[in-house]
Scaffold this motif. Structure first.
Motif, PDB file in Angstrom:
ATOM      1  N   GLY A  70      -6.644  -2.430   0.495  1.00  0.00           N
ATOM      2  CA  GLY A  70      -6.622  -1.685   1.785  1.00  0.00           C
ATOM      3  C   GLY A  70      -6.414  -0.292   1.981  1.00  0.00           C
ATOM      4  N   ALA A  71      -5.821   0.236   0.735  1.00  0.00           N
ATOM      5  CA  ALA A  71      -5.454   1.687   0.671  1.00  0.00           C
ATOM      6  C   ALA A  71      -6.627   2.444  -0.278  1.00  0.00           C
ATOM      7  CB  ALA A  71      -4.169   2.024   0.223  1.00  0.00           C
ATOM      8  N   GLY A  72      -7.667   1.318  -0.749  1.00  0.00           N
ATOM      9  CA  GLY A  72      -8.736   1.857  -1.537  1.00  0.00           C
ATOM     10  C   GLY A  72      -8.616   1.248  -3.024  1.00  0.00           C
ATOM     11  N   LEU A  73      -9.808   1.344  -3.533  1.00  0.00           N
ATOM     12  CA  LEU A  73      -9.903   0.775  -4.824  1.00  0.00           C
ATOM     13  C   LEU A  73      -8.872   1.453  -6.092  1.00  0.00           C
ATOM     14  CD1 LEU A  73     -11.080  -1.157  -6.721  1.00  0.00           C
ATOM     15  CD2 LEU A  73     -13.076   0.311  -7.037  1.00  0.00           C
ATOM     16  N   MET A  74      -8.896   2.967  -5.723  1.00  0.00           N
ATOM     17  CA  MET A  74      -8.342   3.863  -6.525  1.00  0.00           C
ATOM     18  C   MET A  74      -6.528   3.551  -6.625  1.00  0.00           C
ATOM     19  SD  MET A  74      -7.662   5.951  -9.039  1.00  0.00           S
ATOM     20  CE  MET A  74      -9.374   6.817  -8.999  1.00  0.00           C
TER      21      MET A  74
END
Length: 162
Positions: free
Chosen positions: A116-120
């Motif tokens: 949810g905070a991004g793929l990175m």
């Protein structure tokens, strides 16, 4: 450390300035009263000696954390995540499989929780997920994992803010 921001300012009510000009201000510099920053991007040229850009993993919430963000990242999230991951899933997997597969599956699921905070962010938390899993396998105490998880999050906030 400081860095410069290129920002478009909006009035508190949400309407744009008529000129719609972008202005430059330093992070620790007071913005104009009754205005808020809506869009922010970093820039590198500055007449003063300031840090050019924040680390790549720092989101806006980590760059400008409020009290709620700090409490959520240092206390609430580590307690809930480690209770679910270590006391729940990891303990369950250790009863049904060997230690290494349990460790790897838990680290992957821990990463997936952060998508949810991004793929990175999900890729970056895989390694701490392995560390927390190894700590759990050694001492079988999810609260110790939550403490170390909270300290890691506090370190990330400190790196992003300073």
């Amino acid at each position: 450390m400081q860095f410069l921001l290129l920002a478009r300012l909006y009035r508190a009510g949400g309407e744009k300035f008529k000129s719609n000009k972008k202005i430059i201000f330093c992070r620790n510099f007071e913005p104009f009263s009754r205005m808020r920053v809506l869009t922010v991007t970093t820039i590198t040229d500055c007449p003063t000696n300031v840090f050019a850009s924040p680390p790549f993993f720092c989101s806006y919430a980590l760059l400008f954390p409020d009290v709620g963000t700090v409490v959520r990242l240092v206390l609430v999230a580590p307690l809930l995540e480690e209770w679910i991951m270590r006391a729940g899933l990891h303990a369950w997997l250790l009863q049904r499989t060997a230690a290494l597969p349990a460790l790897l599956v838990c680290a992957l699921v821990f990463s997936a929780l952060h998508l949810g905070a991004g793929l990175m962010a999900a890729m970056l938390v895989f390694w701490p997920g392995l560390l927390f899993g190894a700590i759990y396998q050694r001492w079988r105490d999810w609260r110790l994992c939550a403490l170390i998880h909270g300290l890691c999050n506090l370190l990330v906030i400190d790196v992003c803010v300073s």
